[in-house]
Design an enzyme around this catalytic site. Structure first.
Site, short mmCIF file in Angstrom:
data_model
loop_
_atom_site.label_atom_id
_atom_site.label_comp_id
_atom_site.label_asym_id
_atom_site.label_seq_id
_atom_site.Cartn_x
_atom_site.Cartn_y
_atom_site.Cartn_z
N GLU A 77 -4.62 4.20 1.42
CA GLU A 77 -5.58 4.27 0.96
C GLU A 77 -6.15 6.40 0.49
O GLU A 77 -7.27 6.64 1.49
CB GLU A 77 -6.46 3.64 1.45
CG GLU A 77 -7.32 2.22 1.15
CD GLU A 77 -8.08 1.44 1.18
OE1 GLU A 77 -8.27 2.07 2.98
OE2 GLU A 77 -8.25 0.42 1.35
N GLU A 124 -4.17 -5.31 -0.32
CA GLU A 124 -5.29 -6.18 0.18
C GLU A 124 -6.32 -6.98 -0.35
O GLU A 124 -6.88 -6.72 -1.41
CB GLU A 124 -5.74 -5.57 1.06
CG GLU A 124 -4.71 -3.80 1.87
CD GLU A 124 -5.66 -3.49 3.36
OE1 GLU A 124 -6.90 -3.51 2.90
OE2 GLU A 124 -4.95 -2.13 2.97
C1 GLA Z 1 -8.24 -1.50 4.66
C2 GLA Z 1 -7.31 -0.77 4.60
C3 GLA Z 1 -7.37 -1.13 5.26
C4 GLA Z 1 -7.79 -1.76 6.25
C5 GLA Z 1 -8.57 -2.96 5.76
C6 GLA Z 1 -9.95 -3.67 6.28
O1 GLA Z 1 -8.29 -1.66 2.30
O2 GLA Z 1 -6.25 -0.21 3.26
O3 GLA Z 1 -5.98 -0.61 6.37
O4 GLA Z 1 -9.08 -1.33 7.11
O5 GLA Z 1 -9.55 -1.64 4.65
O6 GLA Z 1 -10.91 -2.21 6.49
#
Ligand code: GLA
Ligand code: ZN
Length: 719
Positions: free
Chosen positions: A186, A357
Site C-alpha cells: 500500500e 486483502e
Molecule cells: C491494509 C494493509 C495490511 C493491514 C490491513 C488491515 O490493507 O495492507 O497490512 O494493515 O490493511 O489494517
C-alpha cells in the site's frame, strides 16, 4: 488521524503524471528494465489468505498449513512486514525460517506470494540512517516505530530496500511453491502520503530539469513572476511546505506529480530486479482504489495485474453521516466498495485484478467496523468478482494478539478457534472456485464511463474553491447514480478510446488537457453523450486558468459559456427544471456555474439571487451526440434523478428492474456471460431480468421476477 481517513476526506494527500507524458528518464528506464511478465490468463486460481508466520510460533505452522488446505485455501501472501527477521543486521540475511515455512505450505499444496518488506524498515536501519525518514506536509520528520514513515526518493533507503528484495529474490527464485511477488505494501497509504524532505526537494529539481526544456519554461508555466518568485537557478526551487501564504498552484501540482513519480519509480526499481531474477513469477503490488496520492495507472503500468485491498465494513465508519450518493447504508457501503473495484479494474484497462486483502471480520483501529452480518462476507467477495476480480486473499489467517492491529480480526480468533465468519468464507471459496477460470477472467461490461483524473483531483485539492468541494466526494454521488442504471461503469481518464461507451460523465473536471478535449470532442461527434459537472475545463495542465471564456477547450462542444461561477455558503439557491428534466425544484448548495447558452437548450434555471432565471443545466446537440452541462451542485437524490433521466435519453437501458441496494453486473468471455445479482440489503428483494437463466449457485432455472435473499447472491448464465 486513522490511517485511511484521508481516503474519503481526501485532504492533504493527492498526486500524478497522468495528463502529461512521463518524464523522459522514467519512461526510458521503464522500457529498458521492465519486460512484460505474466498475463492473468495463465494464473492458477487464487483464493488465499494473508499469513504472518513471522508473528506466529513455528510450532503452529504445520497445523496452520493443514487447516488452510482443509479450508480450500490455495495460496498465502507472506513476509511483507518481516524485514527485521530477514535482515536482523545490515547485510546479514536470514531466510532459513522463511524457507521452512514455504516448504511446510508447499507440502500442503499452498503456494506463496512473497511480499518485499520495504513498507516497514527495522530499527537498526533508521538508527543508522535517520535521513531516510519522511518529512510530512507540515515539515515534521516522522518517527519510526510503525510503518510507512520513509522517503520514496532517499537513495540510501532505495538501496537498502532493493538489497533486501534482491536477496529474497535470489533465495526464492526457484523455490517450489513460490509463484509471485507483491512489491512493498500500500504505497503512500500512511498517515502522510507525501514526503517533503531535502532529498525529495533535490529529486523534484532533477525531475523538473528532465521534464521542462529550461528553467525559463518552468517560470513561464507556473507564472513565477507573481510575488517575485522567478527562479534563476534550479537549486532555488522549494517544496510546498508551509510558507507565508498558499503555494503557487502550478508548482504545487507539479510537486504532487513528482511524488507520484517518486513512488512509482521506487516500485519500478524492485520490479526491474524481480523481472531479471524471477522471470517465471508474477509481480504486483496492493493498494486501495480510492487512494489517489499515486496515479494508479502509472503504478500498475508494468506490473502483471492490479491488486486491491477491500474492507467494505470500514466504510461503515467513514460514511456515517456522509452524503455518498447512495440511498444510505448499506447501499452507501456497497457503492463505495464498487467504486474502488472499478478503479482497480480500470487501472489495467479492464484486466482482471486480484483482491490481495479482503475483510473477514471486525476491522479497524482504534475503532472497529461492526461484525459483518451473516451473508455479507460472502456478498463482498462476490461483489469483488462481479466487478472484475479473479481471486481473493482473506485478511488475515489469524488475529494478532499483539501489535498495532490486534483488533483487525482474521479467520481465526485470538484463541485460534474459527472466527464467526470462517464457515461462510470457506463456503465462498468453494463456490467461487467452482465458477472456474473463464468466469473469473471474463471482461466486465460497461456502457458508461466516469472520468477520474488524479490531475484534477490534485489541482482541486490545492484550490477547492469552496471548502466542501473534495474531488472523490464529488465523484461518488455521480458514480452511485450511474451504477443504479445497472449498465456498468468504467473509470477512465478520458484519454483512451471512448467510442465503446454510450455516456461519459465528468464531474469537477477542473483540468482539461488538449488531448482530453480532443477525445471528448470525438466521442460526442460520433454519437456519445458527455455529461459534465460544474468547474469544467477551468485550467490547463500547468494549473493555469485558461484565457478564453469557460469551459475553455470544450465550450464549442458544450454550446455554452460561463456567465459567472459562484461558491455558495449560506445563501439560498435552487434550481427549477424544464423540458425532459421537468420535476420538483432542487436545492443548490456549495457551488453554481452560471451558464450562458450559445447554442444549447436550457434544461434547468436558477431561481434565487442576482442570477435568478439564468441557466443551470444545458444540453447541446453536437455532431451525432449531445453534451450536457450540469452547472449546479445538486444533492445526491436530485442528481440521481437528473442523471438517470439523461442516461435513459441516451439509450442506456438494460432489461432489468431492481430495487435500490441491489446491484447487477455482467462479465463476458467469448461465448458466455455471467450476470451477478447482489442484494446489499438486509431484506429479501425481487429482481426482474428479461430472459431465462440458470443460477449457478442454487442450480435452478429462473425467469421473470426472481427473489433474492437478504445479502444474497445469484450468478446467472443464459439457460
Ligand atoms: C491494509 C494493509 C495490511 C493491514 C490491513 C488491515 O490493507 O495492507 O497490512 O494493515 O490493511 O489494517
Ligand atoms: Zn523525501
Amino acid at each position: 488521524m486513522e490511517r485511511r481517513d484521508f481516503i474519503l476526506t481526501g485532504s492533504a494527500t493527492l498526486a500524478s503524471l497522468l495528463a502529461l507524458p512521463h518524464s523522459r528518464a522514467f519512461s526510458q528506464a521503464a522500457k529498458e528494465k521492465v519486460s512484460p511478465g505474466h498475463s492473468s490468463g495463465h494464473l492458477p486460481l487464487l483464493f488465499g489468505t494473508d499469513y504472518y508466520p513471522d508473528q506466529t510460533p513455528e510450532s503452529l505452522w504445520e497445523q496452520d498449513a493443514a487447516a488452510m488446505a482443509a479450508a480450500g485455501i490455495t495460496n498465502v501472501r507472506i513476509a511483507e512486514f518481516a524485514w527485521g527477521l530477514m535482515e536482523p543486521r545490515e547485510g546479514g540475511f536470514d531466510f532459513k525460517w522463511l524457507e521452512r515455512v514455504v516448504g511446510i505450505l508447499h507440502a500442503q499444496q499452498i503456494s506463496v506470494i512473497l511480499g518485499t518488506p520495504s513498507a516497514a524498515p527495522p530499527p537498526w536501519l533508521t538508527q543508522k540512517y535517520p535521513e531516510v525518514l519522511m518529512v510530512n506536509e507540515h515539515g515534521v520528520t516522522l518517527s519510526p516505530g510503525t510503518r510507512r514513515f520513509t522517503c520514496p526518493t532517499n537513495a540510501i533507503y532505495r538501496r537498502l530496500s532493493l538489497a533486501i528484495a534482491t536477496e529474497m529474490a535470489r533465495a526464492f527464485n526457484s523455490t517450489p511453491g513460490v509463484i509471485g511477488w507483491q512489491i512493498d505494501n500500500e504505497l503512500t497509504l500512511g498517515e502522510s502520503g507525501r514526503c517533503y524532505c531535502r532529498f525529495c526537494r533535490e529529486g523534484f529539481q532533477r525531475w523538473l530539469r528532465d521534464r521542462y526544456p529550461s528553467l525559463d519554461a518552468i517560470n513561464q508555466a507556473w507564472g513565477t513572476v507573481f510575488w517575485s518568485n522567478t527562479y534563476t537557478d534550479f537549486s532555488q526551487i522549494p517544496v510546498p511546505l508551509p510558507s507565508g501564504a498558499p503555494p503557487n498552484p502550478g508548482f504545487a501540482l507539479d510537486y504532487d506529480r513528482y511524488q507520484s513519480f517518486a513512488n512509482v519509480s521506487f516500485l519500478e526499481e524492485q520490479l526491474a530486479m524481480l523481472r531479471k531474477l524471477c522471470p517465471t513469477h508474477f509481480v504486483t503490488t496492493n493498494n486501495v482504489g480510492l487512494v489517489d496520492t499515486i496515479d494508479m495507472r502509472d503504478l500498475y503500468r508494468n506490473l502483471d495485474f492490479a491488486s486491491a485491498d477491500n474492507y467494505p465494513g470500514f466504510f461503515a465508519i467513514l460514511l456515517s453521516g456522509a452524503d455518498s450518493g447512495a440511498s444510505g447504508p448499506p447501499d452507501a457501503i456497497a457503492t463505495t466498495s464498487a467504486f474502488g473495484h472499478d478503479i482497480m479494474r480500470c487501472v489495467k484497462d479492464g484486466e482482471p485484478f486480484l483482491i490481495m486483502e479482503e475483510q473477514t471480520g471486525k476491522a479497524g483501529q482504534p475503532f472497529f467496523s461492526p461484525q459483518p452480518e451473516p451473508g455479507q462476507l460472502r456478498l463482498w467477495s462476490y461483489q469483488a468478482v462481479a466487478h472484475g476480480a479473479m481471486g481473493i486473499n482473506y485478511f488475515r489467517w489469524d488475529t494478532a494478539d499483539f501489535g498495532a492491529e490486534e483488533y483487525w480480526h482474521g479467520l481465526l480468533k485470538h484463541d485460534r478457534s474459527h472466527s464467526v465468519g470462517f464457515d461462510e468464507i470457506q463456503q465462498t471459496i468453494g463456490e467461487l472456485k467452482s465458477l472456474g477460470h473463464d468466469a473469473l477472467n471474463a471482461r466486465y461490461e460497461a456502457d458508461l464511463a466516469l472520468c477520474y483524473d488524479p490531475t484534477s483531483s490534485w489541482a482541486l485539492t490545492i484550490q477547492p474553491g469552496q471548502p466542501k468541494i473534495k474531488y472523490l466526494s464529488e465523484l461518488l454521488p455521480w458514480y452511485g447514480s450511474m451504477g443504479a442504471s445497472h449498465a456498468g461503469v468504467d473509470i477512465v481518464n478520458a484519454t483512451p478510446e471512448l467510442s465503446r461507451y454510450k455516456v461519459l460523465c465528468a464531474p469537477v473536471m477542473y483540468i482539461v488537457s488538449q488531448e482530453q478535449a480532443e477525445r471528448i470532442r470525438g466521442f460526442v461527434e460520433n454519437g456519445g453523450t458527455f455529461i459534465a459537472g460544474f468547474r469544467l475545463g477551468v485550467k490547463d495542465e500547468h494549473s493555469r486558468i485558461v484565457d478564453t471564456p469557460l469551459p475553455g477547450l470544450l465550450r464549442d462542444v458544450m454550446g455554452v459559456e460561463l456567465f459567472d461561477y459562484q461558491p455558495i455558503y449560506s445563501e439560498k439557491q435552487s434550481v427549477q427544471f424544464s423540458g425532459p428534466l421537468a420535476g420538483p425544484n432542487a436545492e443548490c448548495r456549495i457551488w453554481a456555474d452560471i451558464l450562458s447558452p450559445q447554442k444549447a437548450e436550457v434544461f434547468a434555471s436558477y431561481t434565487g439571487g442576482a442570477y435568478a432565471g439564468k441557466a443551470a443545466i444545458t444540453s447541446h446537440s453536437y455532431g451525432k451526440g449531445r453534451a450536457i452541462y450540469i452547472g449546479a451542485h445538486l444533492e445526491s437524490k436530485d442528481l440521481a434523478r437528473v442523471l438517470l433521466t439523461l442516461m435513459a435519453m441516451s439509450g442506456v437501458s438494460r432489461p432489468i428492474q431492481a430495487p435500490p441496494g441491489v446491484e447487477i453486473t455482467t462479465r463476458r468471455a467469448d461465448r458466455q456471460a455471467w450476470t451477478y445479482v447482489l442484494n446489499h440489503t438486509a431484506k429479501s428483494q425481487s429482481v426482474t431480468i428479461a430472459g431465462t437463466y440458470r443460477d449457478l449457485l442454487s442450480k435452478s432455472t429462473v425467469s421473470g421476477p426472481m427473489s433474492i435473499e437478504p445479502y444474497g447472491v445469484r450468478v446467472l448464465v443464459q439457460a
